[in-house]
Design a protein around this motif. Structure first.
Motif, PDB file in Angstrom:
ATOM      1  N   ILE A   1       0.835  -1.203   0.000  1.00  9.43           N
ATOM      2  CA  ILE A   1       0.000   0.000   0.000  1.00  9.43           C
ATOM      3  C   ILE A   1       0.870   1.253   0.000  1.00  9.43           C
ATOM      4  N   PHE A   2       0.427   2.264  -0.747  1.00 13.66           N
ATOM      5  CA  PHE A   2       1.145   3.536  -0.838  1.00 13.66           C
ATOM      6  C   PHE A   2       0.208   4.608  -0.289  1.00 13.66           C
ATOM      7  N   LEU A   3       0.601   5.247   0.818  1.00 15.40           N
ATOM      8  CA  LEU A   3      -0.169   6.327   1.418  1.00 15.40           C
ATOM      9  C   LEU A   3       0.228   7.643   0.759  1.00 15.40           C
ATOM     10  N   LEU A   4      -0.760   8.388   0.276  1.00 11.97           N
ATOM     11  CA  LEU A   4      -0.473   9.655  -0.394  1.00 11.97           C
ATOM     12  C   LEU A   4      -1.435  10.734   0.071  1.00 11.97           C
ATOM     13  N   SER A   5      -0.896  11.936   0.306  1.00 11.32           N
ATOM     14  CA  SER A   5      -1.813  13.065   0.485  1.00 11.32           C
ATOM     15  C   SER A   5      -2.283  13.422  -0.922  1.00 11.32           C
ATOM     16  N   ILE A   6      -3.545  13.733  -1.047  1.00 10.22           N
ATOM     17  CA  ILE A   6      -4.172  13.778  -2.366  1.00 10.22           C
ATOM     18  C   ILE A   6      -3.559  14.834  -3.280  1.00 10.22           C
ATOM     19  N   ARG A   7      -3.089  15.939  -2.732  1.00 13.92           N
ATOM     20  CA  ARG A   7      -2.500  16.976  -3.585  1.00 13.92           C
ATOM     21  C   ARG A   7      -1.032  16.693  -3.886  1.00 13.92           C
ATOM     22  N   ALA A   8      -0.323  16.082  -2.935  1.00 14.20           N
ATOM     23  CA  ALA A   8       1.088  15.739  -3.191  1.00 14.20           C
ATOM     24  C   ALA A   8       1.202  14.624  -4.218  1.00 14.20           C
TER      25      ALA A   8
END
Length: 196
Positions: free
Chosen positions: A131-138
């Motif tokens: 799984i890759f956690l990402l802040s939606i804008r970054a």
């Protein structure tokens, strides 16, 4: 063009800020009560004792995710997890540590050089990262994560175009599988009255 505050006056502007703060606090609670300004211990005392740990039991969205992730992992899916809040990514890291899922994280604090390395690690053949956690804008323009075939948008952005860009991270040249997009919502959480 006048700012909203100029049209409302000082009393109206302070009321508008108060409404915005209330909406954000409700949004935090819907995403996970640990994001609330209330102390987690106080929140935990509101629910009956349960077999699930509080980090999961306090949040319907995370409880659903906890049921879903083992099935995705067992069927060799790779997941992109998007949130608008980096504090929620902190909660997710705690959860993923507890579940022993290998993950990577990219948010606004990730340096440019590290971004490329993280993306390469995730896209590698036989990468151990589920799984890759990402802040939606970054995780926006220029990020190619075609190794993933599942996109989870835990909380939507105010701008629907940002969510579409997030989904496009997996819909890239090189994608050989169908992409599953899951958008989590909390139904009937709090009323918003729209003025007409």
């Amino acid at each position: 063009m006048k700012r909203v505050e100029d049209n409302l006056g000082s009393i109206g502007a302070s009321k508008a800020r108060s409404v915005h703060n209330s909406v954000m606090e409700h949004r935090n609670i819907c995403n996970h009560p640990y994001l609330s300004q209330l102390h987690a211990e106080e929140v935990e005392n509101w629910i009956p004792k349960h077999y699930l740990p509080p980090i999961i039991r306090l949040c319907g969205k995370l409880e659903m995710l906890d049921r879903l992730l083992p099935k995705l992992k067992a069927t060799d899916h790779r997941v992109l997890f998007f949130s608008t809040m980096t504090r929620l990514l902190d909660v997710m890291e705690e959860y993923l540590h507890w579940k022993h899922y290998r993950y990577l994280r990219l948010d606004g604090h990730t340096s440019g050089g590290d971004r490329g390395a993280l993306i390469d690690k995730f896209n590698q053949q036989d990468s151990p990262f589920f799984i890759f956690l990402l802040s939606i804008r970054a995780g926006g323009v220029g990020v190619n994560l075609q190794a993933a075939d599942t996109v989870i948008i835990f909380d939507t952005d105010w701008n629907p175009q940002v969510d579409l860009q997030a989904q496009a991270r997996a819909h890239r040249i090189g994608q050989k599988r169908d992409v599953l997009v899951l958008r989590f919502e909390t139904v009937s959480s709090f009323p918003i009255v729209l003025c007409r």
